[in-house]
Scaffold this motif. Structure first.
Motif, PDB file in Angstrom:
ATOM      1  N   ILE A 160     -22.485 -33.967 -42.783  1.00 19.35           N
ATOM      2  CA  ILE A 160     -21.437 -33.113 -43.344  1.00 19.35           C
ATOM      3  C   ILE A 160     -20.936 -32.158 -42.280  1.00 19.35           C
ATOM      4  CG2 ILE A 160     -20.818 -31.479 -45.159  1.00 19.35           C
ATOM      5  CD1 ILE A 160     -23.234 -32.553 -46.746  1.00 19.35           C
ATOM      6  N   LEU A 161     -19.726 -32.420 -41.783  1.00 19.00           N
ATOM      7  CA  LEU A 161     -19.121 -31.598 -40.740  1.00 19.00           C
ATOM      8  C   LEU A 161     -18.453 -30.378 -41.379  1.00 19.00           C
ATOM      9  CD1 LEU A 161     -18.345 -31.276 -37.728  1.00 19.00           C
ATOM     10  CD2 LEU A 161     -16.291 -32.629 -38.230  1.00 19.00           C
ATOM     11  N   VAL A 162     -18.911 -29.186 -41.014  1.00 27.10           N
ATOM     12  CA  VAL A 162     -18.396 -27.958 -41.622  1.00 27.10           C
ATOM     13  C   VAL A 162     -17.546 -27.153 -40.641  1.00 27.10           C
ATOM     14  CG1 VAL A 162     -18.998 -25.790 -42.770  1.00 27.10           C
ATOM     15  CG2 VAL A 162     -20.347 -27.857 -43.204  1.00 27.10           C
ATOM     16  N   LEU A 163     -18.060 -26.873 -39.470  1.00 28.40           N
ATOM     17  CA  LEU A 163     -17.266 -26.199 -38.441  1.00 28.40           C
ATOM     18  C   LEU A 163     -16.746 -27.240 -37.470  1.00 28.40           C
ATOM     19  CD1 LEU A 163     -19.293 -22.951 -37.619  1.00 28.40           C
ATOM     20  CD2 LEU A 163     -17.606 -23.370 -39.425  1.00 28.40           C
ATOM     21  N   ARG A 164     -15.453 -27.130 -37.159  1.00 33.64           N
ATOM     22  CA  ARG A 164     -14.768 -28.179 -36.400  1.00 33.64           C
ATOM     23  C   ARG A 164     -14.157 -27.590 -35.128  1.00 33.64           C
ATOM     24  NH1 ARG A 164     -13.251 -32.093 -40.622  1.00 33.64           N
ATOM     25  NH2 ARG A 164     -14.020 -31.301 -42.615  1.00 33.64           N
ATOM     26  N   GLY A 165     -14.984 -27.326 -34.150  1.00 36.33           N
ATOM     27  CA  GLY A 165     -14.480 -26.766 -32.899  1.00 36.33           C
ATOM     28  C   GLY A 165     -14.033 -25.331 -33.017  1.00 36.33           C
ATOM     29  N   LEU A 166     -14.839 -24.503 -33.659  1.00 34.67           N
ATOM     30  CA  LEU A 166     -14.461 -23.118 -33.932  1.00 34.67           C
ATOM     31  C   LEU A 166     -14.697 -22.234 -32.712  1.00 34.67           C
ATOM     32  CD1 LEU A 166     -14.922 -21.085 -37.089  1.00 34.67           C
ATOM     33  CD2 LEU A 166     -15.952 -20.171 -35.014  1.00 34.67           C
ATOM     34  N   SER A 167     -13.705 -21.415 -32.392  1.00 34.83           N
ATOM     35  CA  SER A 167     -13.818 -20.462 -31.289  1.00 34.83           C
ATOM     36  C   SER A 167     -13.335 -19.092 -31.753  1.00 34.83           C
ATOM     37  CB  SER A 167     -12.975 -20.907 -30.088  1.00 34.83           C
ATOM     38  OG  SER A 167     -13.436 -22.126 -29.556  1.00 34.83           O
ATOM     39  N   LEU A 168     -14.101 -18.063 -31.405  1.00 37.55           N
ATOM     40  CA  LEU A 168     -13.676 -16.692 -31.679  1.00 37.55           C
ATOM     41  C   LEU A 168     -14.423 -15.742 -30.751  1.00 37.55           C
ATOM     42  CD1 LEU A 168     -16.031 -15.033 -33.468  1.00 37.55           C
ATOM     43  CD2 LEU A 168     -15.142 -16.469 -35.296  1.00 37.55           C
ATOM     44  N   GLY A 177     -15.394 -22.028 -49.150  1.00 36.80           N
ATOM     45  CA  GLY A 177     -15.516 -23.337 -48.533  1.00 36.80           C
ATOM     46  C   GLY A 177     -14.858 -23.466 -47.178  1.00 36.80           C
ATOM     47  N   ALA A 178     -14.306 -22.373 -46.659  1.00 34.15           N
ATOM     48  CA  ALA A 178     -13.624 -22.436 -45.358  1.00 34.15           C
ATOM     49  C   ALA A 178     -14.596 -22.558 -44.199  1.00 34.15           C
ATOM     50  CB  ALA A 178     -12.735 -21.212 -45.164  1.00 34.15           C
ATOM     51  N   GLY A 179     -15.853 -22.110 -44.412  1.00 34.57           N
ATOM     52  CA  GLY A 179     -16.858 -22.170 -43.363  1.00 34.57           C
ATOM     53  C   GLY A 179     -17.271 -20.816 -42.824  1.00 34.57           C
ATOM     54  N   LYS A 180     -16.902 -19.736 -43.530  1.00 33.92           N
ATOM     55  CA  LYS A 180     -17.199 -18.386 -43.048  1.00 33.92           C
ATOM     56  C   LYS A 180     -18.703 -18.122 -42.979  1.00 33.92           C
ATOM     57  CE  LYS A 180     -15.025 -16.160 -46.284  1.00 33.92           C
ATOM     58  NZ  LYS A 180     -14.875 -17.343 -47.176  1.00 33.92           N
ATOM     59  N   SER A 181     -19.411 -18.371 -44.076  1.00 35.74           N
ATOM     60  CA  SER A 181     -20.852 -18.104 -44.094  1.00 35.74           C
ATOM     61  C   SER A 181     -21.592 -19.017 -43.124  1.00 35.74           C
ATOM     62  CB  SER A 181     -21.400 -18.283 -45.514  1.00 35.74           C
ATOM     63  OG  SER A 181     -20.896 -17.275 -46.381  1.00 35.74           O
ATOM     64  N   THR A 182     -21.129 -20.247 -42.985  1.00 35.79           N
ATOM     65  CA  THR A 182     -21.741 -21.150 -42.009  1.00 35.79           C
ATOM     66  C   THR A 182     -21.603 -20.592 -40.612  1.00 35.79           C
ATOM     67  OG1 THR A 182     -21.428 -23.137 -43.353  1.00 35.79           O
ATOM     68  CG2 THR A 182     -21.604 -23.460 -40.981  1.00 35.79           C
ATOM     69  N   THR A 183     -20.471 -19.954 -40.326  1.00 38.17           N
ATOM     70  CA  THR A 183     -20.273 -19.336 -39.021  1.00 38.17           C
ATOM     71  C   THR A 183     -21.327 -18.273 -38.762  1.00 38.17           C
ATOM     72  OG1 THR A 183     -17.881 -19.731 -39.142  1.00 38.17           O
ATOM     73  CG2 THR A 183     -18.643 -18.071 -37.577  1.00 38.17           C
ATOM     74  N   LEU A 184     -21.581 -17.413 -39.746  1.00 38.68           N
ATOM     75  CA  LEU A 184     -22.600 -16.376 -39.572  1.00 38.68           C
ATOM     76  C   LEU A 184     -23.992 -16.978 -39.421  1.00 38.68           C
ATOM     77  CD1 LEU A 184     -21.930 -13.229 -41.773  1.00 38.68           C
ATOM     78  CD2 LEU A 184     -21.423 -13.642 -39.386  1.00 38.68           C
ATOM     79  N   LYS A 185     -24.273 -18.035 -40.162  1.00 39.88           N
ATOM     80  CA  LYS A 185     -25.587 -18.670 -40.042  1.00 39.88           C
ATOM     81  C   LYS A 185     -25.768 -19.317 -38.678  1.00 39.88           C
ATOM     82  CE  LYS A 185     -25.869 -19.423 -45.017  1.00 39.88           C
ATOM     83  NZ  LYS A 185     -25.665 -20.379 -46.141  1.00 39.88           N
ATOM     84  N   MET A 218      -9.771 -18.501 -41.359  1.00 43.22           N
ATOM     85  CA  MET A 218     -10.329 -19.846 -41.297  1.00 43.22           C
ATOM     86  C   MET A 218      -9.761 -20.723 -42.395  1.00 43.22           C
ATOM     87  SD  MET A 218     -14.413 -19.472 -40.574  1.00 43.22           S
ATOM     88  CE  MET A 218     -14.573 -21.257 -40.293  1.00 43.22           C
ATOM     89  N   GLU A 219      -9.576 -21.971 -42.074  1.00 43.70           N
ATOM     90  CA  GLU A 219      -9.253 -23.006 -43.051  1.00 43.70           C
ATOM     91  C   GLU A 219      -9.974 -24.282 -42.622  1.00 43.70           C
ATOM     92  OE1 GLU A 219      -7.347 -23.640 -45.857  1.00 43.70           O
ATOM     93  OE2 GLU A 219      -7.193 -21.499 -46.163  1.00 43.70           O
ATOM     94  N   GLN A 220     -10.776 -24.839 -43.521  1.00 40.70           N
ATOM     95  CA  GLN A 220     -11.422 -26.127 -43.294  1.00 40.70           C
ATOM     96  C   GLN A 220     -12.189 -26.169 -41.974  1.00 40.70           C
ATOM     97  OE1 GLN A 220      -8.264 -29.017 -43.671  1.00 40.70           O
ATOM     98  NE2 GLN A 220      -7.966 -28.594 -45.846  1.00 40.70           N
ATOM     99  N   GLY A 221     -12.958 -25.104 -41.706  1.00 38.13           N
ATOM    100  CA  GLY A 221     -13.822 -25.093 -40.546  1.00 38.13           C
ATOM    101  C   GLY A 221     -13.167 -24.780 -39.231  1.00 38.13           C
ATOM    102  N   LYS A 227       1.890 -25.534 -42.538  1.00 32.52           N
ATOM    103  CA  LYS A 227       1.976 -26.556 -41.503  1.00 32.52           C
ATOM    104  C   LYS A 227       2.235 -25.953 -40.129  1.00 32.52           C
ATOM    105  CE  LYS A 227       3.309 -30.443 -44.440  1.00 32.52           C
ATOM    106  NZ  LYS A 227       4.391 -31.366 -44.837  1.00 32.52           N
ATOM    107  N   ARG A 228       2.698 -24.724 -40.074  1.00 32.95           N
ATOM    108  CA  ARG A 228       2.876 -24.076 -38.783  1.00 32.95           C
ATOM    109  C   ARG A 228       1.520 -23.776 -38.153  1.00 32.95           C
ATOM    110  NH1 ARG A 228       6.673 -20.369 -41.184  1.00 32.95           N
ATOM    111  NH2 ARG A 228       5.221 -18.673 -40.745  1.00 32.95           N
ATOM    112  N   TRP A 229       0.473 -23.640 -39.002  1.00 30.81           N
ATOM    113  CA  TRP A 229      -0.849 -23.268 -38.505  1.00 30.81           C
ATOM    114  C   TRP A 229      -1.650 -24.491 -38.064  1.00 30.81           C
ATOM    115  CZ3 TRP A 229      -3.118 -19.475 -42.677  1.00 30.81           C
ATOM    116  CH2 TRP A 229      -2.202 -18.445 -42.907  1.00 30.81           C
ATOM    117  N   LEU A 230      -1.586 -25.561 -38.885  1.00 35.04           N
ATOM    118  CA  LEU A 230      -2.533 -26.679 -38.723  1.00 35.04           C
ATOM    119  C   LEU A 230      -1.996 -27.738 -37.788  1.00 35.04           C
ATOM    120  CD1 LEU A 230      -3.684 -26.983 -42.429  1.00 35.04           C
ATOM    121  CD2 LEU A 230      -4.721 -25.662 -40.583  1.00 35.04           C
TER     122      LEU A 230
END
Length: 282
Positions: free
Chosen positions: A37-45, A60-68, A233-236, A279-282
């Motif tokens: 199950i892929l949750v974060l998809r190349g996240l940078s911050l 479900g965007a992946g925020k808590s997964t980021t903290l973990k 965040m949207e979709q990881g 669509k301007r974002w993704l």
């Protein structure tokens, strides 16, 4: 790509980091649970020293997964960082265990507070200093910021209100003498006035002690009110970022996160049939 307010839309390419020397940096991080199950998809911050950074997004965007991922708690939930790096204070901590990260200067207030309900407030605070020898000065610091905890220090935590427990969770995290405080949904389950009070404490800790803060929130308005920089965040993935004040004026953020769209009422992307802006974002 730049939105009308000046905030930066992300489309996979690297973008300018917020100003200031970075304390925490996530570089193209990928997280997978249960090997499939892929949750974060190349996240940078980036989280610069001495700033408050808000990470916003829907469920479900992946925020808590980021903290973990940052705090090292993924293995307890059968998750792992499979690509990218996490750098804290100049050191690669991607494979470091959670306890060592606390010793390095990280503290996490988990969603739902998770205080030790059978212990008193004072005992909870002492438990927060398990990685270092606590002192009377540490307790005085916490009680100075949260005088209500001082008044209730002998009360069993399970009998405290939600707001008191949130104060306790933050105070317990401070007992570890962190350089980075991470908060997962601190407004969860609290009345609006209590939310303002809690975020007032966060602002004071940053302004008076220079504490760096990474806060995850669904309440975008209150988070952006205290933050210096924000990510959405949207979709990881990070799809939008910029100075907090610019994000507050961004028409996309107003419509989808602040409930200030032309038709009124808070919206989510799942409820919207027209995706022209998104669509301007993704």
């Amino acid at each position: 790509m730049t939105t009308p307010s000046g905030a930066t839309a992300r489309s996979g390419a690297a973008t300018a980091a917020p100003e200031g020397e970075s304390l925490l940096s996530l570089n193209n991080v990928e997280v997978i649970y249960d090997d499939v199950i892929l949750v974060l998809r190349g996240l940078s911050l980036e989280v610069p020293k001495g700033q408050i950074v808000a990470l916003l997004g829907s469920n479900g965007a992946g925020k808590s997964t980021t903290l973990k991922a940052v705090s090292g708690l993924l293995p307890s939930e059968h998750g792992e960082v499979t690509d990218g790096t996490i750098v804290f204070d100049g050191q690669d901590i991607t494979r470091m265990d959670a306890a060592q990260r606390v010793r390095q200067g990280m503290s996490l207030c988990m969603e739902g507070r998770h205080v030790f309900e059978h212990l008193t407030i004072a005992e909870n605070l002492v438990a927060g200093a398990y990685t270092s020898k606590h002192s009377a000065e540490d307790l005085d610091l916490v009680y100075g910021y949260f005088p209500k905890l001082a008044d209730l220090r002998n009360r069993v935590a399970g009998y405290c209100s939600g707001g008191e427990q949130q104060m306790l969770a933050i105070g317990r995290a401070l007992m570890a003498r962190p350089t980075l405080l991470m908060l997962d949904e601190p407004s969860l389950g609290l009345a609006p006035l209590l939310v303002e009070e809690i975020f007032g404490y966060i602002r004071r800790l940053n302004e008076e002690r220079g504490l760096t803060v990474l806060v995850i929130e669904q309440n975008a308005q209150v988070a952006l009110d205290v933050a210096h920089h924000g990510y959405i965040m949207e979709q990881g993935r990070i799809v939008l970022e910029g100075p907090a004040r610019e994000l507050q004026e961004n028409p996309d953020v107003k419509e989808f996160y602040l409930g200030l769209g032309e038709e009124g009422g808070r919206k989510s992307y799942r409820d919207v049939k027209h995706y022209k802006r998104r669509k301007r974002w993704l």
